[in-house]
Design a protein around this motif. Structure first.
Motif, PDB file in Angstrom:
ATOM      1  N   VAL A   3       0.843  -1.188   0.000  1.00 31.85           N
ATOM      2  CA  VAL A   3       0.000   0.000   0.000  1.00 31.85           C
ATOM      3  C   VAL A   3       0.882   1.243   0.000  1.00 31.85           C
ATOM      4  N   ALA A   4       0.501   2.254  -0.777  1.00 29.20           N
ATOM      5  CA  ALA A   4       1.284   3.497  -0.836  1.00 29.20           C
ATOM      6  C   ALA A   4       1.504   4.032   0.564  1.00 29.20           C
ATOM      7  N   GLY A   5       2.747   4.377   0.865  1.00 28.70           N
ATOM      8  CA  GLY A   5       3.069   4.931   2.169  1.00 28.70           C
ATOM      9  C   GLY A   5       3.317   3.878   3.239  1.00 28.70           C
ATOM     10  N   ALA A   6       3.150   2.599   2.882  1.00 27.39           N
ATOM     11  CA  ALA A   6       3.386   1.528   3.854  1.00 27.39           C
ATOM     12  C   ALA A   6       4.768   0.940   3.585  1.00 27.39           C
ATOM     13  N   ALA A   7       5.648   1.031   4.554  1.00 27.60           N
ATOM     14  CA  ALA A   7       7.012   0.548   4.381  1.00 27.60           C
ATOM     15  C   ALA A   7       7.020  -0.964   4.197  1.00 27.60           C
ATOM     16  N   THR A   8       7.909  -1.429   3.331  1.00 22.93           N
ATOM     17  CA  THR A   8       8.148  -2.846   3.132  1.00 22.93           C
ATOM     18  C   THR A   8       9.603  -3.086   3.470  1.00 22.93           C
ATOM     19  N   THR A   9       9.874  -4.022   4.378  1.00 23.20           N
ATOM     20  CA  THR A   9      11.241  -4.306   4.799  1.00 23.20           C
ATOM     21  C   THR A   9      11.634  -5.688   4.315  1.00 23.20           C
ATOM     22  N   THR A  10      12.790  -5.771   3.652  1.00 25.11           N
ATOM     23  CA  THR A  10      13.338  -7.053   3.252  1.00 25.11           C
ATOM     24  C   THR A  10      14.748  -7.152   3.816  1.00 25.11           C
ATOM     25  N   SER A  11      15.166  -8.369   4.117  1.00 19.17           N
ATOM     26  CA  SER A  11      16.487  -8.580   4.688  1.00 19.17           C
ATOM     27  C   SER A  11      17.133  -9.771   4.005  1.00 19.17           C
ATOM     28  N   ALA A  12      18.377  -9.595   3.577  1.00 23.45           N
ATOM     29  CA  ALA A  12      19.129 -10.688   2.960  1.00 23.45           C
ATOM     30  C   ALA A  12      20.592 -10.530   3.337  1.00 23.45           C
TER      31      ALA A  12
END
Length: 100
Positions: A3-12
């Motif tokens: 969703v616009a404005g909703a942070a998405t966190t990925t970790s690798a």
């Protein structure tokens, strides 16, 4: 993408990428120093952890012996202390950065 404005966190491999960070997160970064470079490829070792906010550019970082992690303008990225990697700057980059 979320969703616009909703942070998405990925970790690798210890690299944390926050896509669509909040305005509050971005505001914290704006007091940090800035660094930039043209499209290039170079080795780098992190003596300390680093968090950066990309103002411009596209980058792929490949940890030694690991898989590539890509990020772009608008992302907040944290790299772990002690990591050796190769920076592949696809599009000239400018970033705020903070070693911690």
């Amino acid at each position: 993408r979320g969703v616009a404005g909703a942070a998405t966190t990925t970790s690798a491999q210890g690299i944390v990428v926050v896509t669509d960070p909040s305005q509050e997160e971005i505001a914290k970064c704006k007091s940090w120093g800035t660094w930039g470079c043209e499209a290039s490829k170079f080795p780098w070792t992190y003596g300390s952890a680093e968090t950066c906010y990309l103002l411009a550019g596209e980058v792929t970082v490949t940890p030694d012996g690991g898989e590539p992690v890509s990020f772009k303008a608008g992302d907040i990225v944290t790299f772990p202390a002690g990591m050796s990697c190769t920076w592949d700057v696809k599009v000239a980059v400018k970033k705020h950065f903070n070693f911690h």
